[in-house]
Design a protein around this motif. Structure first.
Motif, mmCIF file in Angstrom:
data_model
loop_
_atom_site.group_PDB
_atom_site.id
_atom_site.type_symbol
_atom_site.label_atom_id
_atom_site.label_comp_id
_atom_site.label_asym_id
_atom_site.label_seq_id
_atom_site.Cartn_x
_atom_site.Cartn_y
_atom_site.Cartn_z
ATOM 1 N N ASP A 1 0.085 5.422 0.770
ATOM 2 C CA ASP A 1 1.187 6.120 1.421
ATOM 3 C C ASP A 1 2.278 6.313 0.374
ATOM 4 O O ASP A 1 2.342 5.585 -0.613
ATOM 5 C CB ASP A 1 1.732 5.299 2.593
ATOM 6 C CG ASP A 1 0.759 5.226 3.763
ATOM 7 O OD1 ASP A 1 -0.036 6.169 3.935
ATOM 8 O OD2 ASP A 1 0.802 4.221 4.487
ATOM 9 N N CYS A 2 3.148 7.287 0.591
ATOM 10 C CA CYS A 2 4.219 7.561 -0.366
ATOM 11 C C CYS A 2 5.582 7.509 0.318
ATOM 12 O O CYS A 2 5.697 7.809 1.504
ATOM 13 C CB CYS A 2 4.030 8.941 -0.991
ATOM 14 S SG CYS A 2 2.542 9.069 -1.991
ATOM 15 N N ARG A 3 6.574 7.155 -0.486
ATOM 16 C CA ARG A 3 7.953 7.073 0.011
ATOM 17 C C ARG A 3 8.879 7.496 -1.130
ATOM 18 O O ARG A 3 8.588 7.268 -2.300
ATOM 19 C CB ARG A 3 8.228 5.620 0.424
ATOM 20 C CG ARG A 3 9.556 5.417 1.100
ATOM 21 C CD ARG A 3 9.704 3.989 1.598
ATOM 22 N NE ARG A 3 10.159 3.124 0.520
ATOM 23 C CZ ARG A 3 9.840 1.840 0.401
ATOM 24 N NH1 ARG A 3 9.048 1.251 1.282
ATOM 25 N NH2 ARG A 3 10.308 1.122 -0.593
ATOM 26 N N ASN B 1 13.317 5.570 1.996
ATOM 27 C CA ASN B 1 13.039 6.820 2.713
ATOM 28 C C ASN B 1 14.257 7.746 2.682
ATOM 29 O O ASN B 1 14.628 8.320 3.705
ATOM 30 C CB ASN B 1 12.630 6.543 4.166
ATOM 31 C CG ASN B 1 11.221 6.021 4.266
ATOM 32 O OD1 ASN B 1 10.305 6.582 3.666
ATOM 33 N ND2 ASN B 1 11.047 4.947 5.003
ATOM 34 N N THR C 1 12.156 12.947 2.745
ATOM 35 C CA THR C 1 10.712 13.055 3.003
ATOM 36 C C THR C 1 10.229 14.433 2.591
ATOM 37 O O THR C 1 11.028 15.312 2.239
ATOM 38 C CB THR C 1 10.423 12.828 4.499
ATOM 39 O OG1 THR C 1 11.104 13.843 5.257
ATOM 40 C CG2 THR C 1 10.883 11.452 4.967
ATOM 41 N N SER D 1 -4.684 7.586 -2.324
ATOM 42 C CA SER D 1 -4.936 7.048 -0.988
ATOM 43 C C SER D 1 -3.753 6.217 -0.472
ATOM 44 O O SER D 1 -3.715 5.852 0.700
ATOM 45 C CB SER D 1 -6.203 6.191 -0.985
ATOM 46 O OG SER D 1 -6.024 5.058 -1.809
ATOM 47 N N ARG E 1 0.820 -1.220 0.000
ATOM 48 C CA ARG E 1 0.000 0.000 0.000
ATOM 49 C C ARG E 1 0.854 1.270 0.000
ATOM 50 O O ARG E 1 0.411 2.327 0.443
ATOM 51 C CB ARG E 1 -0.923 0.011 1.229
ATOM 52 C CG ARG E 1 -1.879 -1.147 1.298
ATOM 53 C CD ARG E 1 -3.205 -0.976 0.586
ATOM 54 N NE ARG E 1 -3.828 0.301 0.809
ATOM 55 C CZ ARG E 1 -4.442 0.987 -0.153
ATOM 56 N NH1 ARG E 1 -4.505 0.531 -1.374
ATOM 57 N NH2 ARG E 1 -5.008 2.143 0.113
ATOM 58 N N VAL E 2 2.079 1.137 -0.499
ATOM 59 C CA VAL E 2 2.990 2.285 -0.542
ATOM 60 C C VAL E 2 3.410 2.549 -1.984
ATOM 61 O O VAL E 2 3.873 1.650 -2.685
ATOM 62 C CB VAL E 2 4.246 2.041 0.325
ATOM 63 C CG1 VAL E 2 5.197 3.222 0.249
ATOM 64 C CG2 VAL E 2 3.844 1.755 1.767
#
Length: 119
Positions: free
Chosen positions: A93-95, A113, A116, A91, A45-46
């Motif tokens: 998550d982001c990295r 990461n 950010t 929707s 989900r990323v």
């Protein structure tokens, strides 16, 4: 081999590496007026925005160290553009990751990461 083809080869190597580590390619070389993102991948989900850097040597720093604050800002703005153009992914998550390769070595450094939104 010219710089463009070296970069394309590095991106292909990085993409294959990330796929072997469970990520799924969404798009490569996403461009807009803000800039370009080499690879956009998904890990569960990323949504992972990946900058790929190839270096001949580390005399002027590793590939990861060459992702300056200015470059990070461009990548972030480009990622925001991508998300606004693809609302079905907003929707997630982001990295922001960096893949660093040395031209004549098999070693791949993966910096998850790496930066950010708040740097």
């Amino acid at each position: 081999m010219n710089t463009k083809s070296i970069g394309a080869k590095a991106e292909l190597v990085a993409c294959r590496f990330l796929e072997q580590n469970g990520l799924q390619l969404k798009t490569a070389n996403y461009q807009c007026k803000m800039g370009e993102i080499d690879l956009i991948m998904q890990e569960q989900r990323v949504l992972v925005f990946v900058e790929v850097r190839m270096r001949n040597n580390n005399r002027y720093g590793s590939g990861a160290e060459t992702v300056t604050l200015s470059k990070q800002t461009k990548i972030i703005r480009t990622a925001q553009h991508f998300l606004s153009a693809n609302p079905h992914m907003s929707s997630l998550d982001c990295r922001f990751d960096v893949i660093s390769l040395k031209e004549h070595e098999q070693k791949i450094d993966w910096f998850k990461n790496a930066f950010t939104l708040d740097r």
